[in-house]
Motif scaffolding. Structure first.
Motif, PDB file in Angstrom:
ATOM      1  N   UNK A 129       0.860  -1.180   0.000  1.00 36.98           N
ATOM      2  CA  UNK A 129       0.000   0.000   0.000  1.00 36.98           C
ATOM      3  C   UNK A 129       0.893   1.226   0.000  1.00 36.98           C
ATOM      4  N   UNK A 130       0.810   2.018  -1.045  1.00 36.93           N
ATOM      5  CA  UNK A 130       1.600   3.250  -1.080  1.00 36.93           C
ATOM      6  C   UNK A 130       1.063   4.180  -2.148  1.00 36.93           C
ATOM      7  N   UNK A 131       1.527   5.405  -2.089  1.00 33.02           N
ATOM      8  CA  UNK A 131       1.085   6.430  -3.032  1.00 33.02           C
ATOM      9  C   UNK A 131       2.267   7.164  -3.617  1.00 33.02           C
ATOM     10  N   UNK A 132       2.244   7.368  -4.912  1.00 32.46           N
ATOM     11  CA  UNK A 132       3.226   8.250  -5.543  1.00 32.46           C
ATOM     12  C   UNK A 132       2.477   9.546  -5.840  1.00 32.46           C
ATOM     13  N   UNK A 133       2.801  10.591  -5.103  1.00 29.65           N
ATOM     14  CA  UNK A 133       2.059  11.840  -5.258  1.00 29.65           C
ATOM     15  C   UNK A 133       2.684  12.689  -6.368  1.00 29.65           C
ATOM     16  N   UNK A 134       1.894  13.594  -6.967  1.00 29.75           N
ATOM     17  CA  UNK A 134       2.407  14.410  -8.068  1.00 29.75           C
ATOM     18  C   UNK A 134       3.650  15.192  -7.644  1.00 29.75           C
ATOM     19  N   UNK A 135       4.667  15.149  -8.479  1.00 26.81           N
ATOM     20  CA  UNK A 135       5.887  15.910  -8.214  1.00 26.81           C
ATOM     21  C   UNK A 135       6.888  15.204  -7.316  1.00 26.81           C
ATOM     22  N   UNK A 136       6.535  14.010  -6.829  1.00 32.80           N
ATOM     23  CA  UNK A 136       7.448  13.311  -5.913  1.00 32.80           C
ATOM     24  C   UNK A 136       8.575  12.626  -6.686  1.00 32.80           C
ATOM     25  N   UNK A 137       9.644  12.302  -5.959  1.00 31.69           N
ATOM     26  CA  UNK A 137      10.789  11.573  -6.510  1.00 31.69           C
ATOM     27  C   UNK A 137      11.031  10.382  -5.597  1.00 31.69           C
ATOM     28  N   UNK A 138      10.855   9.189  -6.136  1.00 33.24           N
ATOM     29  CA  UNK A 138      11.070   7.971  -5.348  1.00 33.24           C
ATOM     30  C   UNK A 138      12.147   7.103  -5.981  1.00 33.24           C
ATOM     31  N   UNK A 139      12.907   6.456  -5.123  1.00 36.78           N
ATOM     32  CA  UNK A 139      13.753   5.351  -5.558  1.00 36.78           C
ATOM     33  C   UNK A 139      13.118   4.064  -5.062  1.00 36.78           C
ATOM     34  N   UNK A 189      12.434  10.037  -1.748  1.00 38.00           N
ATOM     35  CA  UNK A 189      12.102   9.014  -0.753  1.00 38.00           C
ATOM     36  C   UNK A 189      12.542   7.665  -1.303  1.00 38.00           C
ATOM     37  N   UNK A 190      12.914   6.795  -0.407  1.00 33.58           N
ATOM     38  CA  UNK A 190      13.459   5.506  -0.826  1.00 33.58           C
ATOM     39  C   UNK A 190      12.544   4.374  -0.378  1.00 33.58           C
ATOM     40  N   UNK A 191      12.068   3.610  -1.346  1.00 30.02           N
ATOM     41  CA  UNK A 191      11.248   2.432  -1.067  1.00 30.02           C
ATOM     42  C   UNK A 191      12.133   1.209  -1.181  1.00 30.02           C
ATOM     43  N   UNK A 192      11.991   0.299  -0.232  1.00 33.03           N
ATOM     44  CA  UNK A 192      12.847  -0.879  -0.270  1.00 33.03           C
ATOM     45  C   UNK A 192      11.988  -2.141  -0.248  1.00 33.03           C
ATOM     46  N   UNK A 193      12.290  -3.070  -1.157  1.00 29.48           N
ATOM     47  CA  UNK A 193      11.577  -4.353  -1.161  1.00 29.48           C
ATOM     48  C   UNK A 193      12.340  -5.321  -0.284  1.00 29.48           C
ATOM     49  N   UNK A 194      11.632  -5.852   0.681  1.00 24.47           N
ATOM     50  CA  UNK A 194      12.257  -6.842   1.553  1.00 24.47           C
ATOM     51  C   UNK A 194      11.161  -7.781   2.040  1.00 24.47           C
TER      52      UNK A 194
END
Ligand SMILES: Nc1ncnc2c1ncn2[C@@H]1O[C@H](COP(=O)(O)OP(=O)(O)OP(=O)(O)O)[C@@H](O)[C@H]1O
Ligand SMILES: [Mg+2]
Length: 223
Positions: free
Chosen positions: A21-31, A207-212
């Protein structure tokens, strides 16, 4: 912009991704990071409805992906630029034709000045007529970025865009992504390169998302 609600994905065996469950909001930068085989490319494919979730729901531009008809998927894809992990080109077509392909296949004209500006911006101004097999790895990656953004997408998804690049070229590519984000594009980059992420964090509020263990968590500051 892109929202995951309790999403799971399985290729047929056990679940590869669970309870996302997560959201990528407009203008965001995620890894997005995680070990090889953990599901980074799979997650990106869920973000542009190349794959549909096996449980839960994915919403792209306020539409649940399962409710989209084929034409609606095509329309949605025009707003999402994708840099694929193995940036494939049509080897018999010059670079400029490869880069403008996303416009051509949807029957749109290419503005010559816009194309020249874009090629110059990615540092390929001199290579518009070159054939893809004649390019270096870094040139191919930058051409793949140009192709992904020629349609001015709202979101750019990049899968290991610096995969085969040396550090200097990786930083150059990162700079393009940061500039694009500053101009308003929402960005998600899958990478296993923690140095790249550390460098990016000095330039942009990423922001950094990590799969684990099949889950995706927001990583803390402890990279
Ligand atoms: N089409 C497919 N059918 C079945 N299994 C697949 C398919 N595509 C990927 N997988 C498997 O799903 C797992 C995750 O693959 P994925 O490509 O998403 O990982 P990744 O995190 O991007 O890895 P890498 O860092 O090596 O690019 C792997 O075990 C892979 O073998
Ligand atoms: Mg991958």
């Amino acid at each position: 912009m892109i929202a995951f609600d309790n999403v799971a994905y399985s290729y047929g065996g056990g679940e590869l991704l669970s309870e996302i469950s997560l959201r990528l909001t407009p203008g965001s930068f995620h890894f997005l990071t995680g070990p090889s085989g953990s599901g980074k490319s799979t997650f990106l494919k869920l973000c542009y409805a190349e794959l549909l979730p096996t449980a839960g729901s994915v919403t792209i531009f306020d539409r649940e992906v399962r409710s989209l008809g084929r034409d609606e998927v095509a329309r949605m894809r025009r707003r999402v630029g994708v840099v694929h992990q193995d940036c494939q080109f049509l080897d018999h077509l010059p670079l400029a034709a490869n880069v403008t392909l996303p416009l051509a296949v949807t029957g749109r004209e290419t503005n010559a000045q816009d194309l020249a500006d874009l090629m110059a911006w990615v540092g390929l101004g001199q290579l518009a007529d070159a054939l893809p097999p004649a390019l270096s790895g870094g040139e191919r990656q930058r051409a793949a970025v140009a192709r992904a953004i020629i349609t001015s997408p709202d979101v750019l998804l990049a899968d290991e865009p610096t995969g085969n690049l040396d550090w200097e070229m990786s930083l150059r590519l990162l700079k393009l992504l940061v500039e694009l984000n500053r101009m308003g594009t929402t960005i998600l980059v899958a990478t296993h390169d923690l140095n790249l992420i550390r460098n990016a964090k000095q330039q942009v509020a990423a922001r950094v998302l990590r799969i684990s263990n099949r889950r995706i968590q927001l990583a803390g500051a402890d990279l």
